[in-house]
Each structure stands twice: as structure tokens, then as C-alpha cells.
Design a protein around this motif. Structure first.
Motif, PDB file in Angstrom:
ATOM      1  N   ASP A 123      -4.737   4.963  -1.357  1.00 15.77           N
ATOM      2  CA  ASP A 123      -5.780   4.911  -0.339  1.00 15.77           C
ATOM      3  C   ASP A 123      -6.535   3.579  -0.356  1.00 15.77           C
ATOM      4  O   ASP A 123      -7.333   3.311   0.551  1.00 15.77           O
ATOM      5  N   ASP A 124      -6.290   2.743  -1.358  1.00 16.73           N
ATOM      6  CA  ASP A 124      -6.908   1.424  -1.415  1.00 16.73           C
ATOM      7  C   ASP A 124      -6.042   0.330  -0.785  1.00 16.73           C
ATOM      8  O   ASP A 124      -6.515  -0.795  -0.589  1.00 16.73           O
ATOM      9  N   HIS A 140       0.351  -7.843   0.694  1.00 14.59           N
ATOM     10  CA  HIS A 140       1.517  -7.542  -0.138  1.00 14.59           C
ATOM     11  C   HIS A 140       2.346  -6.385   0.412  1.00 14.59           C
ATOM     12  O   HIS A 140       3.500  -6.210   0.028  1.00 14.59           O
ATOM     13  N   GLY A 141       1.733  -5.578   1.283  1.00 12.99           N
ATOM     14  CA  GLY A 141       2.492  -4.508   1.909  1.00 12.99           C
ATOM     15  C   GLY A 141       3.152  -3.571   0.917  1.00 12.99           C
ATOM     16  O   GLY A 141       2.514  -3.032   0.011  1.00 12.99           O
ATOM     17  N   LEU A 142       4.467  -3.393   1.067  1.00 15.90           N
ATOM     18  CA  LEU A 142       5.215  -2.461   0.220  1.00 15.90           C
ATOM     19  C   LEU A 142       5.153  -2.833  -1.259  1.00 15.90           C
ATOM     20  O   LEU A 142       5.319  -1.963  -2.128  1.00 15.90           O
ATOM     21  N   ASP A 143       4.887  -4.117  -1.555  1.00 13.44           N
ATOM     22  CA  ASP A 143       4.819  -4.533  -2.960  1.00 13.44           C
ATOM     23  C   ASP A 143       3.716  -3.789  -3.720  1.00 13.44           C
ATOM     24  O   ASP A 143       3.834  -3.555  -4.926  1.00 13.44           O
ATOM     25  N   LEU A 144       2.640  -3.436  -3.025  1.00 11.68           N
ATOM     26  CA  LEU A 144       1.526  -2.754  -3.691  1.00 11.68           C
ATOM     27  C   LEU A 144       1.962  -1.413  -4.265  1.00 11.68           C
ATOM     28  O   LEU A 144       1.607  -1.063  -5.391  1.00 11.68           O
ATOM     29  N   GLY A 145       2.720  -0.654  -3.496  1.00  7.00           N
ATOM     30  CA  GLY A 145       3.224   0.624  -3.990  1.00  7.00           C
ATOM     31  C   GLY A 145       4.254   0.450  -5.076  1.00  7.00           C
ATOM     32  O   GLY A 145       4.305   1.233  -6.035  1.00  7.00           O
ATOM     33  N   HIS A 146       5.099  -0.576  -4.952  1.00  2.00           N
ATOM     34  CA  HIS A 146       6.109  -0.849  -5.973  1.00  2.00           C
ATOM     35  C   HIS A 146       5.441  -1.185  -7.303  1.00  2.00           C
ATOM     36  O   HIS A 146       5.866  -0.703  -8.362  1.00  2.00           O
TER      37      HIS A 146
END
Length: 246
Positions: A123-124, A140-146
Motif C-alpha cells: 500500500d506504500d 521503480h514500479g514492479l521492482d518494488l514488489g520484487h
């Protein structure tokens, strides 16, 4: 590397020796360049040519292919001090900014009491992406979840002083971004307080001397370590880049 192939295969290139014994020589692969376009930013995640094949123009062809994929975007990456590689980067129009690193065991009497931080989560990501765009021109997009799948995320959600840091299982700051240097210092102290044994603060550039002040106060030793290379953009600050996700 599978992650990069999944999200931006056009930025991933290999060089192959057609005369190699593919049964014994990793399918003939002698070099690679792995890069990614993210919004209005291109970054080079990793790049190399086997020592026995260097000096033949293979690295230049690989970098040219990755830069063609950038399609004129500003660029950012962390570089070694290899003279052949740094020459290619400079000829490609990148400014090379010396990096520092700090290593050692944290003096346990040094970390101050830090408040206003909490563990973060998906959520951040929206405001973290906005902060990244302010600092480096793209989220960073998808990198944050990775990164979250492998690291602890600590955040400051203060409206005028947002920031975040990913911390690995040894208490090392993997990626840190903040709107203000004082917030960045608090986040770095939080990471250092979680460290066990020797720790590392990496990718410190001159605009990020706030990190040196923290490292010295924590009893760490300072040394030199490669370059941050930028083209068409300033060096991000307050910011500590991740080597692969920048």
C-alpha cells in the motif's frame, strides 16, 4: 536474470561464440548486457564479457544494443572500475561519479533513538513511486514488489518528509530514497541498528554525504568503490542506489 527477461526482454542481450563447444561452454555465451526501460529512465542492471574474449569489441556491441533499447532515455547504472568498461561508458556520453562504500561493525552505543518509521508494504508503493520520479525521473514500479519479496521495507510516511529503505536479512540498506537528508539519515540508522556483524553501506556519491556522516558516527570505515554513471540526469539524492535495480 529471469525477472528481467520477463519484464523487459528487449533490454537483454548475449554475445555468443559461434565456434565454441556448446556442450562444454555454457552454450557458447561469452558476454551479456541486461538493461531495462522504466517510464522515462533506462538502467543497466549487469554487463560483462569473459576475460578471454575482451579487447575484441564485443563489449561495445553489447552496450550499443542495450543503449539502442534505451531509445534516448536518460540513463543510470553502477559501474566497476574496469578501464575498458569505463572508457565505453564515457564514450557513450555518461558522466562517471565516484562512489564510496562504508564497511565494518556498528558501534552499538552509536545508533540514536529513531521514531516516525514503520514497516511498509504494497500500500506504500504508489507514493514511493512518486518519490522515485522526483529523485530519478521514474518510479521503480514492479521492482518494488520484487524487492519486498526478499527484504524488509521500512518507511517514513510523513507528508513533507517521506522516505523508504529496503533492508536485507543482514541489516544492510539495499535501496534508500527520501525527500530530505534528515529522513534519509534516520532510515539508514534504522538499517544499521538491525545489522549483525560486518555491514555495508554502498553506492555513496558526493551528493549523498549525509550517508558518510551516519557511517562515521556508527564506526564504519570509508573506501572507494566504482562509479555511478548518469546520462541526461543528475545524480539522485538523497538516495542510495541498489546495484541491480538502481
Amino acid at each position: 536474470m529471469r525477472y528481467y527477461l520477463d519484464i523487459d526482454p528487449g533490454g537483454c542481450w548475449i554475445a555468443v561464440d559461434p565456434d565454441a563447444d556448446t556442450d562444454a561452454d555454457a552454450n557458447g555465451v561469452i558476454g551479456f548486457a541486461v538493461s531495462r526501460n522504466r517510464d522515462n529512465l533506462w538502467y543497466l542492471a549487469t554487463y560483462g564479457v569473459l576475460p578471454g574474449h575482451q579487447g575484441r569489441g564485443i563489449g561495445k556491441r553489447l552496450l550499443d544494443a542495450a543503449l539502442a533499447h534505451a531509445d534516448g532515455r536518460p540513463g543510470l547504472f553502477s559501474s566497476s572500475t574496469h578501464p575498458g568498461a569505463t572508457r565505453r561508458y564515457r564514450l557513450a556520453g555518461f558522466s562517471l561519479h565516484p562512489q564510496m562504500q562504508m564497511v565494518g561493525t556498528v558501534d552499538r552505543s552509536a545508533p540514536p533513538a529513531v521514531d516516525g518509521l514503520r514497516d511498509g508494504g504494497p500500500d506504500d508503493f504508489a507514493w514511493m513511486d512518486r518519490l522515485d520520479r522526483d529523485l530519478r525521473g521514474a518510479g521503480h514500479g514492479l521492482d518494488l514488489g520484487h524487492l519486498l519479496a526478499a527484504h524488509r521495507l521500512v518507511v517514513s510516511r510523513h507528508r513533507s518528509r517521506p522516505g523508504y529503505v529496503y533492508v536485507d536479512d543482514r541489516g544492510r540498506a539495499v535501496l534508500l530514497a527520501a525527500a530530505r537528508a534528515d529522513t534519509a539519515q534516520r532510515l539508514l540508522w534504522e538499517a544499521l541498528a538491525a545489522s549483525s556483524g560486518d555491514t555495508l553501506v554502498n553506492c555513496i556519491t558526493t551528493p549523498n554525504e549525509w550517508a558518510i556522516d551516519v557511517g562515521l558516527a556508527a564506526g564504519l570505515a570509508i573506501g572507494q568503490e566504482g562509479y555511478i554513471a548518469v546520462r541526461g540526469m543528475p545524480v539522485p539524492a538523497p538516495y542510495l542506489a541498489d546495484g541491480h535495480f538502481l
